[in-house]
Design a protein around this motif. Structure first.
Motif, PDB file in Angstrom:
ATOM      1  N   ASN A  71      22.334  -0.819   3.395  1.00 57.00           N
ATOM      2  CA  ASN A  71      22.174   0.025   2.215  1.00 57.00           C
ATOM      3  C   ASN A  71      23.537   0.560   1.760  1.00 57.00           C
ATOM      4  O   ASN A  71      23.924   0.433   0.596  1.00 57.00           O
ATOM      5  CB  ASN A  71      21.222   1.178   2.575  1.00 57.00           C
ATOM      6  CG  ASN A  71      20.959   2.120   1.408  1.00 57.00           C
ATOM      7  OD1 ASN A  71      20.764   1.667   0.277  1.00 57.00           O
ATOM      8  ND2 ASN A  71      20.964   3.414   1.677  1.00 57.00           N
ATOM      9  N   ILE A  72      24.252   1.124   2.704  1.00 61.90           N
ATOM     10  CA  ILE A  72      25.555   1.716   2.382  1.00 61.90           C
ATOM     11  C   ILE A  72      26.556   0.632   1.986  1.00 61.90           C
ATOM     12  O   ILE A  72      27.355   0.809   1.064  1.00 61.90           O
ATOM     13  CB  ILE A  72      26.083   2.538   3.589  1.00 61.90           C
ATOM     14  CG1 ILE A  72      25.150   3.706   3.894  1.00 61.90           C
ATOM     15  CG2 ILE A  72      27.501   3.034   3.363  1.00 61.90           C
ATOM     16  CD1 ILE A  72      24.975   4.681   2.746  1.00 61.90           C
ATOM     17  N   ARG A  73      26.486  -0.520   2.663  1.00 60.60           N
ATOM     18  CA  ARG A  73      27.415  -1.596   2.339  1.00 60.60           C
ATOM     19  C   ARG A  73      27.237  -2.041   0.890  1.00 60.60           C
ATOM     20  O   ARG A  73      28.203  -2.160   0.135  1.00 60.60           O
ATOM     21  CB  ARG A  73      27.205  -2.795   3.278  1.00 60.60           C
ATOM     22  CG  ARG A  73      28.281  -3.871   3.150  1.00 60.60           C
ATOM     23  CD  ARG A  73      27.885  -5.169   3.837  1.00 60.60           C
ATOM     24  NE  ARG A  73      26.781  -5.857   3.167  1.00 60.60           N
ATOM     25  CZ  ARG A  73      26.920  -6.614   2.082  1.00 60.60           C
ATOM     26  NH1 ARG A  73      28.104  -6.789   1.542  1.00 60.60           N
ATOM     27  NH2 ARG A  73      25.866  -7.183   1.540  1.00 60.60           N
ATOM     28  N   ARG A  74      25.989  -2.224   0.473  1.00 68.05           N
ATOM     29  CA  ARG A  74      25.743  -2.677  -0.898  1.00 68.05           C
ATOM     30  C   ARG A  74      26.200  -1.628  -1.907  1.00 68.05           C
ATOM     31  O   ARG A  74      26.827  -1.939  -2.917  1.00 68.05           O
ATOM     32  CB  ARG A  74      24.246  -2.954  -1.109  1.00 68.05           C
ATOM     33  CG  ARG A  74      23.782  -4.195  -0.378  1.00 68.05           C
ATOM     34  CD  ARG A  74      22.336  -4.480  -0.730  1.00 68.05           C
ATOM     35  NE  ARG A  74      21.711  -5.385   0.230  1.00 68.05           N
ATOM     36  CZ  ARG A  74      20.417  -5.688   0.242  1.00 68.05           C
ATOM     37  NH1 ARG A  74      19.607  -5.142  -0.668  1.00 68.05           N
ATOM     38  NH2 ARG A  74      19.932  -6.514   1.128  1.00 68.05           N
ATOM     39  N   VAL A  94      26.587   8.257 -11.897  1.00 69.09           N
ATOM     40  CA  VAL A  94      26.073   8.646 -10.581  1.00 69.09           C
ATOM     41  C   VAL A  94      25.306   7.484  -9.940  1.00 69.09           C
ATOM     42  O   VAL A  94      24.454   6.873 -10.572  1.00 69.09           O
ATOM     43  CB  VAL A  94      25.132   9.872 -10.684  1.00 69.09           C
ATOM     44  CG1 VAL A  94      24.423  10.121  -9.351  1.00 69.09           C
ATOM     45  CG2 VAL A  94      25.911  11.105 -11.102  1.00 69.09           C
ATOM     46  N   LEU A  95      25.652   7.196  -8.686  1.00 76.10           N
ATOM     47  CA  LEU A  95      24.830   6.293  -7.879  1.00 76.10           C
ATOM     48  C   LEU A  95      24.056   7.181  -6.927  1.00 76.10           C
ATOM     49  O   LEU A  95      24.662   7.900  -6.130  1.00 76.10           O
ATOM     50  CB  LEU A  95      25.711   5.333  -7.072  1.00 76.10           C
ATOM     51  CG  LEU A  95      26.367   4.179  -7.815  1.00 76.10           C
ATOM     52  CD1 LEU A  95      27.296   3.426  -6.866  1.00 76.10           C
ATOM     53  CD2 LEU A  95      25.311   3.228  -8.358  1.00 76.10           C
ATOM     54  N   ASP A  96      22.729   7.141  -7.036  1.00 74.44           N
ATOM     55  CA  ASP A  96      21.928   8.062  -6.234  1.00 74.44           C
ATOM     56  C   ASP A  96      21.064   7.295  -5.254  1.00 74.44           C
ATOM     57  O   ASP A  96      20.492   6.254  -5.579  1.00 74.44           O
ATOM     58  CB  ASP A  96      21.036   8.905  -7.159  1.00 74.44           C
ATOM     59  CG  ASP A  96      20.181   9.870  -6.361  1.00 74.44           C
ATOM     60  OD1 ASP A  96      20.724  10.924  -5.959  1.00 74.44           O
ATOM     61  OD2 ASP A  96      19.008   9.554  -6.108  1.00 74.44           O
ATOM     62  N   GLY A  97      20.983   7.811  -4.041  1.00 73.59           N
ATOM     63  CA  GLY A  97      20.241   7.159  -2.957  1.00 73.59           C
ATOM     64  C   GLY A  97      18.846   6.702  -3.351  1.00 73.59           C
ATOM     65  O   GLY A  97      18.503   5.534  -3.229  1.00 73.59           O
ATOM     66  N   ASP A  98      18.056   7.646  -3.863  1.00 74.45           N
ATOM     67  CA  ASP A  98      16.665   7.319  -4.188  1.00 74.45           C
ATOM     68  C   ASP A  98      16.588   6.245  -5.262  1.00 74.45           C
ATOM     69  O   ASP A  98      15.806   5.298  -5.164  1.00 74.45           O
ATOM     70  CB  ASP A  98      15.931   8.580  -4.667  1.00 74.45           C
ATOM     71  CG  ASP A  98      15.603   9.491  -3.482  1.00 74.45           C
ATOM     72  OD1 ASP A  98      16.020   9.136  -2.360  1.00 74.45           O
ATOM     73  OD2 ASP A  98      14.955  10.521  -3.682  1.00 74.45           O
ATOM     74  N   ASN A  99      17.427   6.390  -6.306  1.00 74.40           N
ATOM     75  CA  ASN A  99      17.377   5.426  -7.408  1.00 74.40           C
ATOM     76  C   ASN A  99      17.718   4.019  -6.946  1.00 74.40           C
ATOM     77  O   ASN A  99      17.058   3.052  -7.329  1.00 74.40           O
ATOM     78  CB  ASN A  99      18.354   5.838  -8.510  1.00 74.40           C
ATOM     79  CG  ASN A  99      17.964   7.171  -9.133  1.00 74.40           C
ATOM     80  OD1 ASN A  99      16.941   7.754  -8.734  1.00 74.40           O
ATOM     81  ND2 ASN A  99      18.758   7.644 -10.069  1.00 74.40           N
ATOM     82  N   ARG A 141      17.399   2.761  -4.039  1.00 76.02           N
ATOM     83  CA  ARG A 141      16.344   2.212  -3.182  1.00 76.02           C
ATOM     84  C   ARG A 141      15.129   1.747  -3.986  1.00 76.02           C
ATOM     85  O   ARG A 141      14.308   0.982  -3.485  1.00 76.02           O
ATOM     86  CB  ARG A 141      15.947   3.223  -2.106  1.00 76.02           C
ATOM     87  CG  ARG A 141      16.931   3.253  -0.941  1.00 76.02           C
ATOM     88  CD  ARG A 141      16.444   4.136   0.167  1.00 76.02           C
ATOM     89  NE  ARG A 141      17.349   4.121   1.329  1.00 76.02           N
ATOM     90  CZ  ARG A 141      17.311   3.217   2.292  1.00 76.02           C
ATOM     91  NH1 ARG A 141      16.443   2.218   2.245  1.00 76.02           N
ATOM     92  NH2 ARG A 141      18.156   3.293   3.309  1.00 76.02           N
ATOM     93  N   HIS A 142      15.010   2.232  -5.217  1.00 74.08           N
ATOM     94  CA  HIS A 142      13.909   1.726  -6.056  1.00 74.08           C
ATOM     95  C   HIS A 142      14.187   0.326  -6.568  1.00 74.08           C
ATOM     96  O   HIS A 142      13.270  -0.424  -6.871  1.00 74.08           O
ATOM     97  CB  HIS A 142      13.665   2.671  -7.254  1.00 74.08           C
ATOM     98  CG  HIS A 142      12.861   3.865  -6.873  1.00 74.08           C
ATOM     99  ND1 HIS A 142      13.266   5.156  -7.129  1.00 74.08           N
ATOM    100  CD2 HIS A 142      11.692   3.967  -6.209  1.00 74.08           C
ATOM    101  CE1 HIS A 142      12.376   5.995  -6.643  1.00 74.08           C
ATOM    102  NE2 HIS A 142      11.409   5.303  -6.074  1.00 74.08           N
ATOM    103  N   GLY A 143      15.457  -0.034  -6.683  1.00 72.48           N
ATOM    104  CA  GLY A 143      15.775  -1.352  -7.263  1.00 72.48           C
ATOM    105  C   GLY A 143      16.549  -2.224  -6.307  1.00 72.48           C
ATOM    106  O   GLY A 143      15.981  -2.902  -5.447  1.00 72.48           O
ATOM    107  N   LEU A 144      17.861  -2.130  -6.439  1.00 69.35           N
ATOM    108  CA  LEU A 144      18.764  -2.994  -5.667  1.00 69.35           C
ATOM    109  C   LEU A 144      18.386  -3.102  -4.194  1.00 69.35           C
ATOM    110  O   LEU A 144      18.371  -4.182  -3.620  1.00 69.35           O
ATOM    111  CB  LEU A 144      20.199  -2.438  -5.799  1.00 69.35           C
ATOM    112  CG  LEU A 144      21.290  -3.144  -5.011  1.00 69.35           C
ATOM    113  CD1 LEU A 144      21.569  -4.529  -5.576  1.00 69.35           C
ATOM    114  CD2 LEU A 144      22.562  -2.304  -5.010  1.00 69.35           C
ATOM    115  N   ASN A 145      18.054  -1.987  -3.579  1.00 67.21           N
ATOM    116  CA  ASN A 145      17.849  -1.973  -2.126  1.00 67.21           C
ATOM    117  C   ASN A 145      16.396  -1.763  -1.731  1.00 67.21           C
ATOM    118  O   ASN A 145      16.116  -1.228  -0.672  1.00 67.21           O
ATOM    119  CB  ASN A 145      18.718  -0.870  -1.493  1.00 67.21           C
ATOM    120  CG  ASN A 145      20.195  -1.224  -1.547  1.00 67.21           C
ATOM    121  OD1 ASN A 145      20.537  -2.327  -1.963  1.00 67.21           O
ATOM    122  ND2 ASN A 145      21.041  -0.306  -1.161  1.00 67.21           N
TER     123      ASN A 145
END
Lengths: 614, 301
Positions: free
Chosen positions: A498-501, A474-479, A481-485
């Motif tokens: 965000n969506i592109r990455r 699962v790739l989850d929005g909140d998760n 945003r804590h790291g990669l984004n």
């Protein structure tokens, strides 16, 4: 504008006997009804009710007329600055432009603006009609001083063929008939010039370009590439290259409008059959191997903005160029040009009717030429992805030092560079991976409001798939945003990034063989379309977790709606930022009605139907 | 030396084929409006050429008011059979059953029901996202303003003051669900071009275009054919006349012109010296001020 344009067109049609009698009769009635004391030729061309009411031309109208020598289409375009976009529509396909100057007023700002726009759109021939000579006593001096002044200006334009004709459209002097009032003028009347101006050499017959429009495959034995010859000549037996693949073949057959021919040239609509079976699709281009266009992802161009919504730097737009449609953004406005003075000014946006020189970054490169050399492969339109309006028109500028030509050498160097980068995965085919994992990898993309139950559903699907022996994640929005984004906020631009990455990560995971379950609000249709483009049409499964704002607000598991209502969270989807529901999702889950288990079941059923799971 | 210049007709043909192919490449459910007239015959021929040696990859749609001339129905069925086209016919049965006709309702209301509303119903029923029409810019002044790709909103309406700019041959076909594009591949053709093309390509057309002696009556300055069920007014006297139809529509609203042109070559010759426009014989173009613009705004082709 008030300089006798409609009178000139009316005169041209009337004197060359190109107005039907019933049209002339209804023109007389219309003129009388409008309270005019003589026939108002403007009412012939101003076809819309509001144009006749206001007595101005708003949109371009096309009128036909012919003489024994030539067939003409007049694009009657408005002169007012606020209708520049309509003028450029007419100018984009014209061979010749006539600019009217009222002899009493001399060269006005608008006369220069019209000349500039005509040259910008690459109209090769310009006629400056100095009209209403009857009102200046047919004076040679007036004519000379106006033409000298305009010539000084037009010398700065790229248009080489500029001629000047003194006339009175009202009395018909030098329109169709030579005037006996101006013996000092030894040039032709307007119509003779129109009949004789040499336009055959305006056609580019050197650089063969066939943008592929459609692939015809009516049966097993026939495979043809349909398109309109943009420029150059192609013959049966010629060696050709398909771009951007770089595959070489030979022309076996040319069909033009249903019949076999030996050669084809612009603007013929043809179908080419090649000796070899090579993969070519819409948006590709067929050319001669020794004469290829640029393959450019970063382009420099002059653009005209045609939308009431101003151009936004770095916003995503859709660009249509030949038969290829790509997404891209305008990354920089180098300057805008004042069409009245040709002066350059700094700009950080372009408003309706403004003209600027820009840089654009495209998500896929285009096969293009310089507009000045090739109107077909040098032009593009810009479409607003939200409104679908044609927002801009662009003309590619020659930046040879920056662009690469799509030569076989360049294309193969690109390929080997790419293969260096992916060498470590190059030994395992996708089929091997599918056998290994027992599924073909896809990305299940869950979109919906905050609180609609996406994450719960995503983890339940992951659990179920894992139980069945499928590798997934699962790739989850909140998760994310804590790291990669974590460097991104919630502005439109940051949401896009965000969506592109995430889409790029999902693509990598799919390539490694994993099923991805992505749970992102992803409110904008354009962003989801972008994700689909990156991940790939066949691997992107859109699931709409449908819940009303009221329901989500009631649930409000993270207390976010309460904070958004208080104004503590700006740009909150559903409260202060829009959500575009998907129009035709692969699966729709009614979050208010169905249980988590039912949701999981519908998603798995769809994956089985797609033959993702065996 | 070989010439690398296309004739006028061949240039128009190439442009139309380009437009037809572009629509098929970009839309999901295109359809071609087929009205049985000469322009439709030409449009179908162009579509055949665009996809040769394959078949036309979309259906033809005839919105039938039930008031066409008998010769038109006969021609339609034969033409579609011979050309192998997939013809769909839509009739607004509700309105037809309710007895909508131009004598009682007037032409404006009759057209609104049997043509405009019927067309919108048919397009919606078939979920077509693009519809080809045979209209030409030289026909009428509001048509001179029409784009090649003409945008219709979800209610099928046209907004002439807010048309998408159209440059080069780069057509913008992007739409949302429910919206559609009307496409006019013959935009730049004139009536004479159409006849020249019919002549050079030997394209079949309804025999009503050719002059012969017909039973006619003068009505409001127009020549109207007399059929068994034609309602004649007192002062009207039918007479036998050499005449032909320049355009074909519904029988109550289409007039003929006096003419002796009995074949395509003679029509071409007649066209070259024509002093009146073709739509002079169509009552519906003259039934209200800016009547065509009004009809088009509401969704008429």
């Amino acid at each position: 504008m008030d300089d006798g344009k409609s009178t000139l067109i009316g005169r041209l049609l009337h004197d060359s006997k190109n107005i039907y009698e019933d049209h002339l009769a209804s023109l007389a009635t219309d003129s009388r009804n409008a309270g005019r004391d003589k026939i108002d030729f403007a009412m012939l061309t101003d076809g819309l009710k509001s144009e006749r009411e206001q007595g101005i031309t708003i949109d371009v109208a096309y009128r036909h007329f012919s003489t024994p020598k030539r067939r003409f289409i007049i694009a009657d375009t408005p002169g007012h600055e606020q209708y520049t976009r309509n003028m450029v529509s007419g100018a984009s396909t014209a061979n010749l432009a006539i600019i009217l100057i009222d002899a009493r007023n001399g060269v006005l700002t608008q006369s220069r603006r019209h000349g500039f726009i005509a040259s910008l759109l690459g109209i090769p021939h310009l006629v400056v009609a100095i009209n209403k000579m009857d009102l200046v006593d047919y004076s040679e001096d007036v004519f000379k001083s106006i033409s000298d002044e305009y010539r000084e200006f037009s010398a700065k334009l790229p248009t080489r063929d500029v001629i000047f004709i003194p006339m009175s459209a009202f009395y018909g002097d030098n329109v169709v008939m030579r005037s006996d009032k101006m013996p000092w003028y030894d040039g032709p009347p307007l119509l003779s010039h129109l009949e004789s101006v040499h336009i055959a050499s305006d056609q580019n017959l050197i650089d063969f370009r066939l943008p592929v429009q459609y692939v015809l495959r009516p049966n097993q034995d026939f495979r043809g590439f349909a398109g309109t010859v943009a420029s150059g000549v192609v013959r049966v037996g010629n060696e050709v290259v398909a771009l951007p693949s770089g595959r070489i073949s030979r022309v076996q057959r040319i069909i033009a409008a249903g019949e076999d021919v030996e050669h084809a040239f612009p603007p013929q609509s043809v179908t080419l059959c090649l000796d070899d079976e090579i993969d070519i699709s819409r948006g590709d281009m067929i050319t001669h191997p020794a004469n290829v266009p640029w393959l450019a992802g970063d382009i420099e161009a002059l653009i005209i903005w045609m939308d009431t919504r101003p151009l936004q730097i770095n916003r995503q737009y859709i660009i249509k160029h030949t038969t290829r449609t790509v997404r891209g953004r305008i990354s920089e406005i180098k300057y805008k040009i004042d069409p009245n003075t040709l002066h350059r000014q700094d700009a950080d946006s372009l408003q309706l009717n403004e003209i600027g020189r820009i840089n654009a970054q495209l998500m896929r490169p285009i096969l293009c030429d310089e507009y000045a050399n090739n109107r077909q492969t040098g032009s593009f339109i810009i479409i607003d992805p939200q409104t679908n309006f044609t927002a801009g028109a662009g003309m590619v500028i020659d930046r040879s030092h920056k662009y690469e030509r799509a030569t076989p050498q360049y294309l193969s160097s690109q390929k080997s560079a790419a293969s260096n980068l992916t060498r470590h995965t190059g030994h395992v085919s996708i089929e091997e991976r599918e056998r290994l994992f027992g599924h073909s990898p896809v990305t299940v993309w869950l979109t919906g409001l905050s609180g609609s139950g996406k994450s719960t559903l995503a983890y339940a699907v992951e659990k179920k798939l894992t139980e069945k022996g499928h590798a997934c994640f699962v790739l989850d929005g909140d998760n994310v945003r804590h790291g990669l984004n974590r460097d991104l906020g919630f502005s439109a631009e940051d949401r896009f990034e965000n969506i592109r990455r995430v889409a790029e990560i999902a693509k990598l995971m799919n390539e490694s063989g994993l099923i991805v379950i992505a749970s992102f609000i992803s409110p904008l249709k354009t962003d989801r379309a972008n994700a689909r483009e990156i991940i790939g049409q066949g691997r992107f499964v859109e699931v709409f977790v449908d819940a009303s704002v009221e329901l989500c607000e009631q649930r409000d598991p993270k207390g976010l709606y309460a904070r958004a209502r208080k104004g503590e969270i700006p740009d909150f989807t559903g409260i202060s930022a829009p959500y575009d529901p998907p129009e035709s999702p692969a699966v729709r889950i009614d979050s208010g009605k169905s249980t988590v288990a039912q949701g999981v079941k519908s998603i798995l059923a769809h994956l089985r139907q797609m033959r993702v799971l065996s | 030396m070989e010439t690398l210049q296309l004739s006028n007709l061949k240039t128009l043909e190439a442009e139309s084929i380009h437009i037809i192919r572009e629509v098929v490449a970009e839309f999901e459910r295109p359809v071609m409006l087929y009205s049985v007239g000469k322009d439709s015959s030409v449009m179908v021929r162009l579509a055949q050429k665009a996809f040769a040696p394959g078949k036309i990859p979309f259906p033809l749609l005839h919105v039938d008011t039930s008031m066409k001339f008998p010769e038109m129905y006969e021609f339609r069925d034969q033409f579609c059979r011979e050309s192998g086209a997939d013809l769909r016919v839509y009739r607004f049965e509700e309105a037809i059953a309710a007895g909508v006709n131009p004598w009682d309702l007037g032409t404006v209301k009759c057209c609104a029901q049997l043509k405009t509303q019927a067309l919108l119903n048919a397009l919606q029923e078939g979920q077509y996202d693009a519809a080809f029409g045979g209209a030409r810019r030289d026909e009428e002044k509001s048509r001179a303003k029409e784009r090649v790709y003409s945008f219709s909103d979800e209610f099928g309406q046209w907004d002439p003051k807010n048309q998408r700019p159209e440059l080069w041959s780069l057509y913008n076909g992007r739409i949302r669900k429910g919206e559609s594009i009307r496409v006019f591949p013959l935009s730049n053709w004139t009536e004479l071009d159409v006849w020249m093309y019919i002549y050079s390509e030997n394209i079949p057309v309804v025999p009503m275009y050719f002059a012969k002696e017909r039973e006619m009556v003068q009505r409001e300055g127009r020549l109207v054919p007399v059929y068994e069920n034609t309602q004649l007014q007192e002062c009207e006297k039918p007479e036998k006349l050499m005449c032909r139809f320049r355009t074909l529509g519904c029988y109550p609203c289409t007039g003929a012109v006096e003419s002796t042109a009995a074949n395509v070559a003679e029509i071409v010759e007649e066209m070259m010296v024509a002093r009146n426009s073709e739509r002079i014989t169509r009552l519906i173009d003259h039934d209200q001020d800016s009547s065509m613009e009004q009809k088009k705004r509401e969704g008429y082709f």
